[in-house]
Structure formats: structure tokens, C-alpha cells
Motif scaffolding. Structure first.
Motif, PDB file in Angstrom:
ATOM      1  N   HIS A  98       0.847  -1.191   0.000  1.00 49.16           N
ATOM      2  CA  HIS A  98       0.000   0.000   0.000  1.00 49.16           C
ATOM      3  C   HIS A  98       0.883   1.242   0.000  1.00 49.16           C
ATOM      4  O   HIS A  98       1.570   1.520   0.992  1.00 49.16           O
ATOM      5  N   VAL A  99       0.871   1.995  -1.099  1.00 51.90           N
ATOM      6  CA  VAL A  99       1.729   3.165  -1.242  1.00 51.90           C
ATOM      7  C   VAL A  99       1.340   4.263  -0.252  1.00 51.90           C
ATOM      8  O   VAL A  99       2.201   4.876   0.389  1.00 51.90           O
ATOM      9  N   GLY A 100       0.041   4.537  -0.116  1.00 54.26           N
ATOM     10  CA  GLY A 100      -0.415   5.599   0.773  1.00 54.26           C
ATOM     11  C   GLY A 100       0.001   5.385   2.208  1.00 54.26           C
ATOM     12  O   GLY A 100       0.514   6.290   2.875  1.00 54.26           O
ATOM     13  N   ILE A 101      -0.185   4.168   2.723  1.00 49.93           N
ATOM     14  CA  ILE A 101       0.212   3.863   4.100  1.00 49.93           C
ATOM     15  C   ILE A 101       1.728   3.924   4.232  1.00 49.93           C
ATOM     16  O   ILE A 101       2.267   4.413   5.236  1.00 49.93           O
ATOM     17  N   GLY A 102       2.436   3.442   3.202  1.00 56.68           N
ATOM     18  CA  GLY A 102       3.889   3.514   3.227  1.00 56.68           C
ATOM     19  C   GLY A 102       4.389   4.944   3.350  1.00 56.68           C
ATOM     20  O   GLY A 102       5.393   5.210   4.016  1.00 56.68           O
ATOM     21  N   ALA A 103       3.692   5.877   2.712  1.00 52.35           N
ATOM     22  CA  ALA A 103       4.081   7.280   2.791  1.00 52.35           C
ATOM     23  C   ALA A 103       3.948   7.806   4.211  1.00 52.35           C
ATOM     24  O   ALA A 103       4.793   8.576   4.688  1.00 52.35           O
ATOM     25  N   PHE A 104       2.887   7.403   4.909  1.00 52.79           N
ATOM     26  CA  PHE A 104       2.716   7.855   6.289  1.00 52.79           C
ATOM     27  C   PHE A 104       3.743   7.210   7.213  1.00 52.79           C
ATOM     28  O   PHE A 104       4.219   7.844   8.163  1.00 52.79           O
ATOM     29  N   LEU A 105       4.110   5.956   6.963  1.00 49.89           N
ATOM     30  CA  LEU A 105       5.150   5.307   7.765  1.00 49.89           C
ATOM     31  C   LEU A 105       6.489   6.018   7.564  1.00 49.89           C
ATOM     32  O   LEU A 105       7.217   6.267   8.523  1.00 49.89           O
ATOM     33  N   THR A 106       6.801   6.346   6.330  1.00 48.63           N
ATOM     34  CA  THR A 106       8.056   7.038   6.049  1.00 48.63           C
ATOM     35  C   THR A 106       8.062   8.425   6.668  1.00 48.63           C
ATOM     36  O   THR A 106       9.102   8.910   7.121  1.00 48.63           O
ATOM     37  N   SER A 107       6.899   9.061   6.702  1.00 48.03           N
ATOM     38  CA  SER A 107       6.807  10.413   7.244  1.00 48.03           C
ATOM     39  C   SER A 107       7.038  10.459   8.751  1.00 48.03           C
ATOM     40  O   SER A 107       7.163  11.548   9.320  1.00 48.03           O
ATOM     41  N   LEU A 108       7.102   9.309   9.393  1.00 49.16           N
ATOM     42  CA  LEU A 108       7.436   9.296  10.820  1.00 49.16           C
ATOM     43  C   LEU A 108       8.815   9.889  11.068  1.00 49.16           C
ATOM     44  O   LEU A 108       9.147  10.246  12.199  1.00 49.16           O
ATOM     45  N   GLY A 109       9.609   9.997  10.005  1.00 47.19           N
ATOM     46  CA  GLY A 109      10.900  10.654  10.141  1.00 47.19           C
ATOM     47  C   GLY A 109      10.769  12.061  10.678  1.00 47.19           C
ATOM     48  O   GLY A 109      11.655  12.557  11.391  1.00 47.19           O
ATOM     49  N   VAL A 110       9.650  12.730  10.377  1.00 45.75           N
ATOM     50  CA  VAL A 110       9.409  14.077  10.884  1.00 45.75           C
ATOM     51  C   VAL A 110       9.298  14.058  12.401  1.00 45.75           C
ATOM     52  O   VAL A 110       9.836  14.924  13.097  1.00 45.75           O
ATOM     53  N   VAL A 111       8.599  13.055  12.948  1.00 49.79           N
ATOM     54  CA  VAL A 111       8.459  12.924  14.396  1.00 49.79           C
ATOM     55  C   VAL A 111       9.809  12.640  15.037  1.00 49.79           C
ATOM     56  O   VAL A 111      10.084  13.056  16.164  1.00 49.79           O
TER      57      VAL A 111
END
Length: 302
Positions: A98-111
Motif C-alpha cells: 500500500h503506497v499511501g500507508i507507506g508514505a505515512f510510515l516514512t513520514s514518521l521521520g518528521v516525528v
């Protein structure tokens, strides 16, 4: 940069450039996913970044010659870190469902940015500790969903997120001292070289591709890489890492929207809630800076 844009205040220029960065980054997920229909993942990322890096080297040859040894070393240091992060990311994109969910997982880098900042002597705000339980709750919603499988692709995304956080902090520091063009060119070209070296040992080199696959690769190289990272590096040199990280939270939102439109992806209620909680955690993590941005506007309206 267009003349009308340069007449705006520097912080407004940075905001607009960062928003453009997130749009290009979101589109890059789709470009890359389509290109992976023909290329092996690390081989693809190597060609993508070598092409992107060479373009910027040609455009910024004079500025590259003016770099000091220290500046060149710093650019290579950040580029080496970025190359590992990108290899992990493309492996995640290749294996994830799932590309969309993968994007949110990767965005955890911001946290993770303020946590990484601890290693550079910065003290985290209380919002960091408030955001962590929300992140855990978001990941919990994803793991509880029967339609979502946390596999090797998702693990690659999380590892990439950690390295992206380190890269983000270091890049913000160096981009304020090194010219945008040479810094970006070195980062991209080094990423391509490292990825190509890894691909030689891991994958089969398949060069015969259809015109559409090559088209997606060229879009990935020149739009989602050369243009995107040049704009991002320039914007980061005009804004603090904390301020830039807030706007960069838009990337997974654009990615999920693009994936829904182009790849016809959808999310279950639990998946949507999990991604929403992760996005909320990113905003909580940056609440202090968000409040500082809101306050001047509230004073003006009052």
C-alpha cells in the motif's frame, strides 16, 4: 526563481518552496511505483539519481569548483547517509502492498527529527513526548487492521524514516553554509553511485525497457529528484529544520491522494484512523512552532 516570488518575504518564499517540494515528492512515489514495473528497485534508484545528479553537476559546475575541501566532505557525508535511506525507501516501495500507508510510515521521520536533534545538542520540546503515544496508537490501528500486513516493505519504510530524520537535521545545518546547487548535486550523484554499486551485487541489470517505463524513470529523475531536491535544499537554507519539517508533513497526504487517484488505492476505517493519528502526531510534535506561526496572524486580525 521567478521575480515575483523573490519579492516576497524570505519566510513566505521558504513556505511556498516547501509546499512545492511536498507536491513533487508525492508525485515521485507514483513515478517510482510505475517505473518499478520494469526495473529492479536498487538498479532503478541508481539510474534515477545518477541522471538527476549529472544534470545538476552540469548546471552547477562553476559552483562545484568553488567548494572548499571541508564543504565537499560535509556534502559527501550527508549524501552517503541519504543514499542508504533511499535504498531502504525504494526497497520498501517495491515490497509494500500500500503506497499511501507507506508514505505515512516514512513520514514518521518528521516525528523523529527532534529525537535525532538530541544528538546535536538540541533539547526536545514537551510536544515530542506528547506525540509519541499518538504515533504508537496510529501504528497500533494499522497493525490491528485485518487487511493490512506489516511485512518487510513496511520495515524498510520505518528504517528509512529514521535515516531521513538524521539526514533532515544534518542537511538543514549544512544547507545554511553550502550553496544549494553543489550540495544537492553531490548528494544525488553520490546516492546514485552507492546504489549502483549495491545493485551490481544484489540484482540483475535489465536495460531493455518499454518507452513508458523509461518515461516514468525520466520523470522520477528530473522532476521528482533534480527539481524536488534542489527546491527542498534551497528552502531548507531559508528556514529552520523545525519549521521546514511542519510543511514537509504534507508529503504523505499528497502521496495518499495521488495513490488513490492513479493507483486506485483505498483505506479501511482502521487504516485511515492509523494514518490520521500519525499525521496528528506530526502536528503535535511541531505544535510549538505552529503556534508561533498562528500568533502573528491572530494579532493582525485582532
Amino acid at each position: 526563481m521567478p521575480q515575483r516570488l523573490t519579492q516576497l518575504p524570505s519566510h513566505t518564499q521558504a513556505d511556498l518552496l516547501l509546499i512545492l517540494t511536498t507536491l513533487l515528492a508525492g508525485a515521485g512515489w507514483i513515478f517510482s511505483k510505475e517505473a518499478l514495473q520494469g526495473f529492479e528497485p536498487v538498479h532503478f534508484i541508481s539510474i534515477r539519481f545518477i541522471l538527476a545528479g549529472l544534470l545538476l553537476v552540469l548546471l552547477g559546475y562553476r559552483s562545484l569548483r568553488r567548494l572548499t575541501v571541508t564543504e565537499f566532505t560535509q556534502a559527501c557525508k550527508v549524501g552517503g547517509l541519504f543514499s542508504v535511506a533511499m535504498i531502504l525507501w525504494i526497497l520498501g516501495l517495491n515490497y509494500a502492498s500500500h503506497v499511501g500507508i507507506g508514505a505515512f510510515l516514512t513520514s514518521l521521520g518528521v516525528v523523529l527529527v527532534p529525537i535525532v536533534s538530541l544528538c546535536f545538542g538540541e533539547k526536545p520540546d514537551r510536544s515530542l513526548w506528547l506525540s509519541l503515544p499518538v504515533v504508537i496508537a496510529g501504528l497500533g490501528c494499522l497493525s490491528l487492521d485485518s487487511h493490512f500486513i506489516f511485512g518487510i516493505g513496511e520495515l524498510f519504510f520505518l528504517l528509512a524514516a529514521l535515516l531521513f530524520a538524521v539526514f533532515f537535521v544534518m542537511n538543514s545545518r549544512y544547507s545554511a553554509r553550502i550553496a544549494t546547487m553543489p550540495l544537492t548535486a553531490i548528494q544525488l550523484l553520490l546516492t546514485g553511485i552507492v546504489a549502483f554499486s549495491v545493485s551490481l551485487f544484489m540484482e540483475q541489470q535489465i536495460w531493455q525497457q518499454t518507452a513508458s517505463i523509461w518515461g516514468w524513470l525520466l520523470a522520477s529523475a528530473f522532476i521528482a529528484t533534480s527539481l524536488r531536491f534542489y527546491v527542498q535544499t534551497q528552502a531548507q537554507g531559508m528556514a529552520s529544520s523545525s519549521h521546514a519539517a511542519i510543511i514537509m508533513t504534507l508529503e504523505p497526504v499528497w502521496t495518499a491522494l495521488f495513490a488513490a487517484f492513479w493507483l486506485h488505492e483505498s483505506m479501511s476505517l482502521l487504516q485511515f484512523l492509523g494514518c490520521l493519528l500519525i499525521f496528528t502526531a506530526m502536528l503535535i510534535n511541531r505544535w510549538k512552532v505552529i503556534w508561533q506561526l498562528i500568533r502573528p496572524a491572530s494579532h493582525i486580525t485582532s
